[in-house]
Write an enzyme that holds these catalytic residues in place. Structure first.
Site, PDB file in Angstrom:
ATOM      1  N   ARG A  63      55.482 -63.065   5.639  1.00  9.78           N
ATOM      2  CA  ARG A  63      56.239 -62.534   6.646  1.00  9.78           C
ATOM      3  C   ARG A  63      55.975 -61.268   7.117  1.00  9.78           C
ATOM      4  O   ARG A  63      56.305 -60.119   6.278  1.00  9.78           O
ATOM      5  CB  ARG A  63      57.717 -62.780   6.134  1.00  9.78           C
ATOM      6  CG  ARG A  63      57.932 -64.376   6.059  1.00  9.78           C
ATOM      7  CD  ARG A  63      59.168 -64.589   5.359  1.00  9.78           C
ATOM      8  NE  ARG A  63      59.019 -65.880   4.952  1.00  9.78           N
ATOM      9  CZ  ARG A  63      59.896 -66.482   4.221  1.00  9.78           C
ATOM     10  NH1 ARG A  63      60.870 -65.578   3.679  1.00  9.78           N
ATOM     11  NH2 ARG A  63      60.019 -67.703   3.736  1.00  9.78           N
ATOM     12  N   ARG A 120      58.859 -69.922   8.934  1.00 10.18           N
ATOM     13  CA  ARG A 120      58.732 -68.841   7.704  1.00 10.18           C
ATOM     14  C   ARG A 120      57.628 -69.357   6.644  1.00 10.18           C
ATOM     15  O   ARG A 120      57.348 -68.373   5.888  1.00 10.18           O
ATOM     16  CB  ARG A 120      60.032 -68.647   7.146  1.00 10.18           C
ATOM     17  CG  ARG A 120      60.969 -68.256   8.248  1.00 10.18           C
ATOM     18  CD  ARG A 120      62.546 -68.356   7.655  1.00 10.18           C
ATOM     19  NE  ARG A 120      62.696 -67.250   6.619  1.00 10.18           N
ATOM     20  CZ  ARG A 120      63.160 -65.819   6.964  1.00 10.18           C
ATOM     21  NH1 ARG A 120      62.926 -65.137   8.049  1.00 10.18           N
ATOM     22  NH2 ARG A 120      63.142 -65.087   5.901  1.00 10.18           N
ATOM     23  N   SER A 175      61.065 -80.444   9.340  1.00 11.19           N
ATOM     24  CA  SER A 175      61.125 -78.682   9.091  1.00 11.19           C
ATOM     25  C   SER A 175      60.198 -78.396   8.661  1.00 11.19           C
ATOM     26  O   SER A 175      59.039 -78.765   7.845  1.00 11.19           O
ATOM     27  CB  SER A 175      62.406 -78.580   8.165  1.00 11.19           C
ATOM     28  OG  SER A 175      62.507 -77.024   8.123  1.00 11.19           O
ATOM     29  N   ASP A 208      65.502 -79.468  12.089  1.00 13.72           N
ATOM     30  CA  ASP A 208      65.808 -78.061  12.086  1.00 13.72           C
ATOM     31  C   ASP A 208      64.630 -77.098  12.865  1.00 13.72           C
ATOM     32  O   ASP A 208      63.584 -77.970  13.262  1.00 13.72           O
ATOM     33  CB  ASP A 208      66.185 -77.481  10.795  1.00 13.72           C
ATOM     34  CG  ASP A 208      65.264 -77.203   9.824  1.00 13.72           C
ATOM     35  OD1 ASP A 208      63.896 -77.603  10.061  1.00 13.72           O
ATOM     36  OD2 ASP A 208      65.613 -76.883   8.611  1.00 13.72           O
ATOM     37  N   TYR A 242      65.281 -75.801  -4.669  1.00 12.83           N
ATOM     38  CA  TYR A 242      64.054 -75.540  -5.132  1.00 12.83           C
ATOM     39  C   TYR A 242      63.595 -75.956  -6.624  1.00 12.83           C
ATOM     40  O   TYR A 242      64.655 -75.496  -7.594  1.00 12.83           O
ATOM     41  CB  TYR A 242      63.884 -73.908  -4.958  1.00 12.83           C
ATOM     42  CG  TYR A 242      63.640 -73.327  -3.640  1.00 12.83           C
ATOM     43  CD1 TYR A 242      62.716 -73.812  -2.751  1.00 12.83           C
ATOM     44  CD2 TYR A 242      64.582 -72.496  -3.099  1.00 12.83           C
ATOM     45  CE1 TYR A 242      62.614 -73.079  -1.294  1.00 12.83           C
ATOM     46  CE2 TYR A 242      64.569 -71.987  -1.790  1.00 12.83           C
ATOM     47  CZ  TYR A 242      63.544 -72.163  -1.016  1.00 12.83           C
ATOM     48  OH  TYR A 242      63.431 -71.878   0.209  1.00 12.83           O
ATOM     49  N   LYS A 266      63.427 -82.294   2.235  1.00 12.87           N
ATOM     50  CA  LYS A 266      63.506 -81.294   3.457  1.00 12.87           C
ATOM     51  C   LYS A 266      62.247 -80.900   3.573  1.00 12.87           C
ATOM     52  O   LYS A 266      61.507 -80.111   2.536  1.00 12.87           O
ATOM     53  CB  LYS A 266      64.631 -80.079   3.313  1.00 12.87           C
ATOM     54  CG  LYS A 266      64.761 -79.298   4.332  1.00 12.87           C
ATOM     55  CD  LYS A 266      65.963 -78.156   4.073  1.00 12.87           C
ATOM     56  CE  LYS A 266      65.886 -77.375   5.268  1.00 12.87           C
ATOM     57  NZ  LYS A 266      64.832 -76.277   5.279  1.00 12.87           N
ATOM     58  N   THR A 276      63.748 -79.702  -1.674  1.00 20.58           N
ATOM     59  CA  THR A 276      62.712 -78.769  -0.606  1.00 20.58           C
ATOM     60  C   THR A 276      61.387 -79.020  -1.032  1.00 20.58           C
ATOM     61  O   THR A 276      60.946 -78.626  -2.077  1.00 20.58           O
ATOM     62  CB  THR A 276      63.161 -77.623  -0.649  1.00 20.58           C
ATOM     63  OG1 THR A 276      64.601 -77.588  -0.076  1.00 20.58           O
ATOM     64  CG2 THR A 276      62.374 -76.608   0.515  1.00 20.58           C
ATOM     65  N   HIS A 289      60.307 -75.151   7.850  1.00 19.15           N
ATOM     66  CA  HIS A 289      61.146 -73.902   7.321  1.00 19.15           C
ATOM     67  C   HIS A 289      61.472 -72.504   8.256  1.00 19.15           C
ATOM     68  O   HIS A 289      61.315 -71.667   7.900  1.00 19.15           O
ATOM     69  CB  HIS A 289      60.294 -73.351   6.082  1.00 19.15           C
ATOM     70  CG  HIS A 289      61.303 -72.786   4.891  1.00 19.15           C
ATOM     71  ND1 HIS A 289      61.489 -73.513   3.923  1.00 19.15           N
ATOM     72  CD2 HIS A 289      61.653 -71.651   4.733  1.00 19.15           C
ATOM     73  CE1 HIS A 289      62.246 -73.003   2.950  1.00 19.15           C
ATOM     74  NE2 HIS A 289      62.323 -71.722   3.538  1.00 19.15           N
TER      75      HIS A 289
END
Length: 411
Positions: free
Chosen positions: A195, A303, A298, A331, A160, A276, A186, A300
């Protein structure tokens, strides 16, 4: 008329061959797990609800995660016939090095929260299986600890770019010095996703004792024993940078990162650089000209942005546009070895598993991670044999049809 006879004792004894009972409770539980979903069920029983939900959950209505998993379930395979496949080769090369299987362990934060062995269990299991392990910036084992747990295997670092850029630069240098060979830059976390499971559970990092958590934990005293008798839960690679866990988490999310940051990191990092969190064909094409070695499609794990594109649906389009220019990994939503085979058939060089690994960790520590890797490996081999291909290179798009329940409306 059915002919009958009096059973002979010798024949009865041949049938009465009992398996030696397994006295180790952990091993007994794990031996019964035949799928990643079985490991998830064990993990749910053995882990406090707030912790399990932190791992299992996704953003808002959790539509991105549900759609990603549904996309893999909506695969139709097209097997060949009359091809000899007594053995299959599951090995591949990815980002400049080998992997014994077409998947590696994805970066996950707060991993020791799920189970006390945390990243060391994942790194050790990855090394034993001959697959890469990826450490998160927000990992609870340090760069150096992961290297010690997986001294001869492939270690990757997920970065990050933090608001204090010098912290990120320091991590890049440490990962390079420790011999990590691939860096994941990322790009899908400008802010944290909402979340809702965590909010409803009153979940915090580190966990706080409340009447609700105490009641939920009473049947699971082993988790609190492990939590209270092991080193303090913290971002192990960031302990020297100062700040509380909450402050460091907040500083890791920075909506100001841009192409200049990518160029700076590219200049610092001696190994393979992979971006990513790519979620569009247009961004894939843009990155192909910026000196990166690969991308990970991806969202994530669902999320961050709910209703984000499904990486598996995006895969064939991205492969067509940039597959000749760089390696593509994927992923999100992988729960079965057949998911991995389908992704490789559609052009993915590699896949990453996050929750599937964490379910194993929560179910049984290092042994549980080994079990998760073994389950996925067995499923890959069996799927390849049933498709009658002897190597990953023989998998092509003709082996797979992506069935879709959601088709974009044309305006």
């Amino acid at each position: 008329m059915v002919q009958r006879q009096i059973p002979r004792p010798a024949e009865i004894l041949e049938l009465a061959k009992f398996k030696k009972p397994e006295l180790n409770g952990r091993r007994r539980r794990l031996d019964k797990a035949l799928t990643i979903h079985d490991l998830r069920a064990i993990a749910k029983r053995r882990t406090p609800r707030a912790v399990f939900d932190y791992t299992d959950g996704a953003a808002e209505g959790e539509l991105s995660l549900a759609r990603a998993r549904q996309a893999f379930e909506d695969v139709e395979f097209h097997p060949s016939i009359l091809r000899s496949v007594p053995e299959v080769d599951t090995g591949t090369t990815v980002f400049g090095g080998p992997s014994a299987l077409p998947f590696g362990i994805a970066p996950t934060g707060f991993t020791r929260l799920m189970q006390a062995e945390g990243e060391t269990a994942g790194a050790g299991a990855a090394g034993a299986a001959g697959i890469p392990f990826t450490l998160s910036t927000l990992g609870t084992a340090s760069i150096e600890t992961v290297k010690a747990a997986n001294p001869h295997g492939r270690n990757w670092f997920q970065l990050y770019v933090m608001r204090d850029r010098e912290i990120s630069y320091g991590l890049v240098r440490r990962a390079a010095d420790a011999g990590f060979d691939t860096l994941f830059f990322t790009v899908d976390t400008p802010v944290a996703g909402a979340r809702l499971r965590d909010k409803r559970n009153g979940f915090s990092i580190p966990p706080q004792l409340t009447p609700a958590t105490v009641l939920n934990t009473l049947p699971r005293p082993w988790w609190w024993w492990d939590f209270l008798t092991t080193p303090k839960l913290e971002f192990a690679s960031l302990t020297s940078t100062g700040g509380t866990v909450g402050e460091l988490l907040d500083s890791a999310m920075d909506p100001s990162i841009g192409l200049d940051d990518l160029r700076i990191i590219r200049g610092m990092w001696p190994g393979r650089l992979v971006v990513k969190g790519v979620q569009t064909v247009e961004d894939s094409k843009k990155l192909a000209g910026l000196g990166v070695d690969g991308i990970v499609l991806s969202n994530h794990g669902g999320r961050q942005l709910d209703r984000a594109p499904v990486p598996f649906h995006l895969l064939p389009k991205v492969v067509r546009e940039v597959g000749k220019d760089m390696e593509i990994a994927i992923d999100t939503g992988i729960m079965h070895g057949a998911d991995i085979v389908a992704a490789v058939a559609l052009g993915a060089r590699f896949t990453l598993v996050g929750r599937a690994y964490l379910y194993g960790l929560m179910a049984g520590g290092r042994e549980g991670v080994d079990r998760a890797v073994h389950i996925l490996s067995d499923q890959i081999v069996r799927t390849m044999k049933l498709l009658q291909v002897s190597s990953l290179e023989e998998l092509t798009p003709r082996h797979v049809t992506q069935l879709s329940r959601t088709t974009p409306l044309l305006g």
